[in-house]
Design a protein around this motif. Structure first.
Motif, PDB file in Angstrom:
ATOM      1  N   THR A   1       0.855  -1.188   0.000  1.00 17.39           N
ATOM      2  CA  THR A   1       0.000   0.000   0.000  1.00 17.39           C
ATOM      3  C   THR A   1       0.889   1.235   0.000  1.00 17.39           C
ATOM      4  O   THR A   1       1.751   1.387   0.864  1.00 17.39           O
ATOM      5  CB  THR A   1      -0.921   0.016   1.233  1.00 17.39           C
ATOM      6  OG1 THR A   1      -1.769  -1.144   1.195  1.00 17.39           O
ATOM      7  CG2 THR A   1      -1.800   1.261   1.219  1.00 17.39           C
TER       8      THR A   1
ATOM      9  N   THR B   1      -0.758   9.044  -5.098  1.00 20.59           N
ATOM     10  CA  THR B   1      -1.174   9.783  -6.291  1.00 20.59           C
ATOM     11  C   THR B   1      -0.321  11.039  -6.507  1.00 20.59           C
ATOM     12  O   THR B   1      -0.569  11.804  -7.437  1.00 20.59           O
ATOM     13  CB  THR B   1      -2.652  10.201  -6.186  1.00 20.59           C
ATOM     14  OG1 THR B   1      -2.838  11.025  -5.023  1.00 20.59           O
ATOM     15  CG2 THR B   1      -3.551   8.980  -6.080  1.00 20.59           C
TER      16      THR B   1
ATOM     17  N   SER C   1       2.908   8.365  -7.194  1.00 18.61           N
ATOM     18  CA  SER C   1       2.370   7.817  -8.442  1.00 18.61           C
ATOM     19  C   SER C   1       3.440   7.056  -9.218  1.00 18.61           C
ATOM     20  O   SER C   1       3.171   6.006  -9.824  1.00 18.61           O
ATOM     21  CB  SER C   1       1.782   8.936  -9.306  1.00 18.61           C
ATOM     22  OG  SER C   1       2.756   9.915  -9.613  1.00 18.61           O
TER      23      SER C   1
ATOM     24  N   LEU D   1      -1.096  -0.667  -4.288  1.00 16.32           N
ATOM     25  CA  LEU D   1      -2.383   0.003  -4.116  1.00 16.32           C
ATOM     26  C   LEU D   1      -2.155   1.443  -3.675  1.00 16.32           C
ATOM     27  O   LEU D   1      -1.611   1.684  -2.591  1.00 16.32           O
ATOM     28  CB  LEU D   1      -3.218  -0.723  -3.057  1.00 16.32           C
ATOM     29  CG  LEU D   1      -4.557  -0.073  -2.662  1.00 16.32           C
ATOM     30  CD1 LEU D   1      -5.549  -0.196  -3.812  1.00 16.32           C
ATOM     31  CD2 LEU D   1      -5.121  -0.718  -1.400  1.00 16.32           C
ATOM     32  N   PRO D   2      -2.539   2.433  -4.486  1.00 16.03           N
ATOM     33  CA  PRO D   2      -2.415   3.827  -4.043  1.00 16.03           C
ATOM     34  C   PRO D   2      -3.500   4.160  -3.027  1.00 16.03           C
ATOM     35  O   PRO D   2      -4.667   3.791  -3.189  1.00 16.03           O
ATOM     36  CB  PRO D   2      -2.594   4.628  -5.333  1.00 16.03           C
ATOM     37  CG  PRO D   2      -3.415   3.751  -6.215  1.00 16.03           C
ATOM     38  CD  PRO D   2      -3.054   2.339  -5.866  1.00 16.03           C
ATOM     39  N   ALA D   3      -3.115   4.860  -1.966  1.00 15.09           N
ATOM     40  CA  ALA D   3      -4.068   5.280  -0.935  1.00 15.09           C
ATOM     41  C   ALA D   3      -3.903   6.778  -0.722  1.00 15.09           C
ATOM     42  O   ALA D   3      -2.816   7.252  -0.402  1.00 15.09           O
ATOM     43  CB  ALA D   3      -3.809   4.524   0.370  1.00 15.09           C
TER      44      ALA D   3
ATOM     45  N   SER E   1      -8.114  11.079  -2.571  1.00 13.38           N
ATOM     46  CA  SER E   1      -8.858  10.874  -3.818  1.00 13.38           C
ATOM     47  C   SER E   1      -9.293   9.430  -4.011  1.00 13.38           C
ATOM     48  O   SER E   1     -10.173   9.149  -4.820  1.00 13.38           O
ATOM     49  CB  SER E   1      -8.018  11.321  -5.014  1.00 13.38           C
ATOM     50  OG  SER E   1      -6.810  10.577  -5.081  1.00 13.38           O
ATOM     51  N   THR E   2      -8.689   8.489  -3.249  1.00 10.50           N
ATOM     52  CA  THR E   2      -9.112   7.090  -3.324  1.00 10.50           C
ATOM     53  C   THR E   2      -9.962   6.697  -2.119  1.00 10.50           C
ATOM     54  O   THR E   2     -10.237   5.519  -1.914  1.00 10.50           O
ATOM     55  CB  THR E   2      -7.890   6.146  -3.417  1.00 10.50           C
ATOM     56  OG1 THR E   2      -7.186   6.160  -2.163  1.00 10.50           O
ATOM     57  CG2 THR E   2      -6.970   6.560  -4.552  1.00 10.50           C
ATOM     58  N   GLY E   3     -10.332   7.699  -1.284  1.00  8.10           N
ATOM     59  CA  GLY E   3     -11.210   7.437  -0.150  1.00  8.10           C
ATOM     60  C   GLY E   3     -10.509   7.134   1.149  1.00  8.10           C
ATOM     61  O   GLY E   3     -11.137   6.641   2.102  1.00  8.10           O
TER      62      GLY E   3
ATOM     63  N   GLY F   1     -11.274   4.698   5.684  1.00  6.90           N
ATOM     64  CA  GLY F   1     -10.771   3.915   4.565  1.00  6.90           C
ATOM     65  C   GLY F   1      -9.408   3.292   4.790  1.00  6.90           C
ATOM     66  O   GLY F   1      -8.919   2.532   3.940  1.00  6.90           O
TER      67      GLY F   1
ATOM     68  N   ALA G   1      -7.644  -0.103   3.069  1.00  8.91           N
ATOM     69  CA  ALA G   1      -6.470   0.102   2.219  1.00  8.91           C
ATOM     70  C   ALA G   1      -5.299  -0.776   2.646  1.00  8.91           C
ATOM     71  O   ALA G   1      -4.457  -1.140   1.815  1.00  8.91           O
ATOM     72  CB  ALA G   1      -6.060   1.569   2.254  1.00  8.91           C
TER      73      ALA G   1
END
Length: 246
Positions: free
Chosen positions: A4, A9, A14, A28-30, A33-35, A43, A47
């Motif tokens: 993670t 982003t 990124s 997995l981007p956290a 903007s991804t909640g 979240g 994540a």
């Protein structure tokens, strides 16, 4: 390996996600903007579910006296959630010399983040990088007018963001350091010299004037922003990078 990438982003995050994915990892981007909200914890549990490694690249929205609260809360929430999820390695990106500039609020905040990580329940790694090439335009804007840019003669050893990405990825997929890896560019400049190189490459006619009271880095003593003998030196030279950066 599932990793993670908190702040996945942003400029570094990124690229870290892309490089990890290209290497066959599940990255997995956290981010907001991804909640995922590091301050409220919203979240975060989802994540981190199943993650073996957390790479924390999230940054404070301010660089002032409010920044310690951001890192205190976000690091605490991330360590607690990581321990609950069984994360085996927590990685953060910090700054070379961060514990040697107590006059800067942001540097004190990042030093606090490092301390919280060291005291946490999970094996860890700290990657400390020097200033990014990509931030030089912002540095020039802090103390400039139509004709002049005022910069201190502070020694710096800047590094390309892409080289920082490589360092973060290498550490993230490796065994926890239980310590610090310093990374820096291959060349040392004074900040005023770096300003002149940048303006010349941009065909900018402004003049750089040495002013040892100008800007944030005026508060940095000696060669704090340069890497020591144990640092890993990246391959990209600023003069080569600035010629191709448009």
């Amino acid at each position: 390996m599932k990793i993670t990438v908190v702040g996945g982003t942003g400029l570094i995050g990124s690229q870290v996600v892309r490089k990890l994915t290209a290497s066959g990892h599940e990255a997995l981007p956290a981010a907001l903007s991804t909640g995922v909200d590091l301050i409220t914890g919203k979240g975060l549990r989802e994540a981190l579910e199943g993650a073996e490694v957390v790479v924390n690249l999230a940054n404070s929205p301010t660089f002032d006296e409010k920044s310690p609260d951001f890192f205190r809360t976000s690091m605490g929430n991330l360590l607690d959630a990581g321990a609950e999820a069984g994360v085996g390695h927590q990685v953060i990106l910090s700054i070379v010399g961060v514990d040697r500039v107590p006059r800067l609020d942001y540097y004190r905040a990042k030093a606090l983040q490092e301390d919280l990580l060291r005291q946490g329940p999970t094996p860890y790694s700290i990657v400390r990088a020097t200033q990014f090439f990509e931030f030089m335009d912002a540095v020039l804007s802090w103390t400039s007018d139509d004709d002049t840019v005022r910069l201190p003669a502070t020694p710096v050893q800047p590094i390309a963001a892409a080289d920082v990405v490589d360092a973060v990825v290498e550490v993230g997929v490796g065994t926890p350091l239980q310590g610090i890896r310093n990374v820096a560019g291959p060349d040392v400049f004074t900040l005023d010299e770096l300003g002149r190189i940048t303006l010349a490459a941009r065909a900018d006619a402004r003049t750089v004037v040495v002013d040892d009271t100008a800007g944030m880095f005026a508060a940095v003593p000696g060669d704090v922003l340069t890497a020591g003998p144990d640092a890993h030196l990246a391959p990209t030279h600023y003069r080569d990078w600035i010629r191709t950066d448009r």
